[in-house]
Write an enzyme that holds these catalytic residues in place. Structure first.
Site: not given
Length: 276
Positions: A106-107, A255
């Protein structure tokens, strides 16, 4: 000792003046795991199911990125790609690692991407999971994650957003992550990193298309088909732009691929990183 039994606290090393909490497990070729940006996140919380499997084959290094977890929060640290990438490269320097495989979630995928672009000689292979790093209209789910205000109810809502299979997200986990998010300094730093309008933060994490297209590394792109936080289109774009890439999409997955499909994820990443 206050933190004696806290598995989220590993070793400590000073990187660019920042006392950095990190885990260093296993032997062999080094792999740097870069976590995501959820509230109360730590490297251990993010990668706790991945580290035991991957460390049987590689030396796994998983730091708390500046502003997160148990890494020192310096009042004058400028949160952004430049500072975070410098911390990751500085950690490799401090550990005397000239080149490593990089796995970003993700980030952390945006950081991994930027690291590969800015310091290509420090990267062998790249894994991007549910990755930011390309521009996209911010999702309501990501806006909710970055706009989190501490309460057990709000944490439970976020956990439901993260996972496709909500039975994985227990009340105990919600309480654990809530308690993590309200430790001294955690929320103040978190809310300052991703202020409204949060589309600006998505854009700030994005690398330029021409730079992504120039990435020479073998790259594994992974995404959950039902991801509400980072759209699947982000990984489709990365797989299209990176010439030496392969794309793996998990169905019935949100996610948190590394948690929802932990065994499959670890097997896939291990195979990718260890094949000749």
């Amino acid at each position: 000792m206050e933190h004696a039994n806290n598995l989220e606290i590993g070793k400590n090393i000073v990187v660019n003046g920042i006392a950095t909490n990190y885990h260093d497990v296993g032997t062999g070729a080094p792999v740097l795991l870069i976590h995501g940006s959820g509230p109360g996140v730590t490297a251990w919380a993010n990668w706790r199911l991945t580290i035991p499997e991957l460390s049987q084959h590689c030396r796994v290094i998983a730091p708390d990125v500046a502003g997160f977890g148990y890494t020192q929060r310096l009042p004058d640290f400028k949160y952004g790609l430049a500072g975070w990438v410098a911390q990751m490269v500085g950690l490799l320097d401090a550990l005397d690692i000239p080149c490593a495989d990089i796995v970003g979630n993700s980030f952390g995928g945006a950081l991994a991407l930027a690291l590969a672009i800015r310091h290509p000689q420090r990267v062998r292979r790249l894994v991007l999971m549910g990755s930011a790093g390309v521009a996209f209209p911010i999702t309501p789910a990501l806006d909710a994650v970055w706009g989190y205000q501490p309460s057990i109810e709000n944490m439970r809502k976020l956990l439901d957003i993260f996972a496709y299979d909500r039975t994985l997200m227990s009340d105990e986990l919600a309480e654990l992550r809530y308690k993590a998010s309200i430790q001294s300094g955690f929320q103040e730093t978190f809310s300052s990193m991703f202020p409204a309008p949060r589309q600006n933060s998505v854009d700030a994490l994005a690398s330029r298309e021409q730079d992504i297209r120039a990435i020479p590394h073998e790259t594994l792109v992974i995404h959950g088909r039902e991801d509400q936080v980072i759209p699947l289109s982000s990984s489709l774009t990365l797989a299209d732009w990176i010439s030496r890439s392969q794309l793996h999409v998990y169905g019935r997955c949100g996610h948190w691929t590394q948690i929802e499909h932990a065994a499959r994820f670890s097997k896939l990443v291990t195979q990718f990183l260890t094949e000749s």
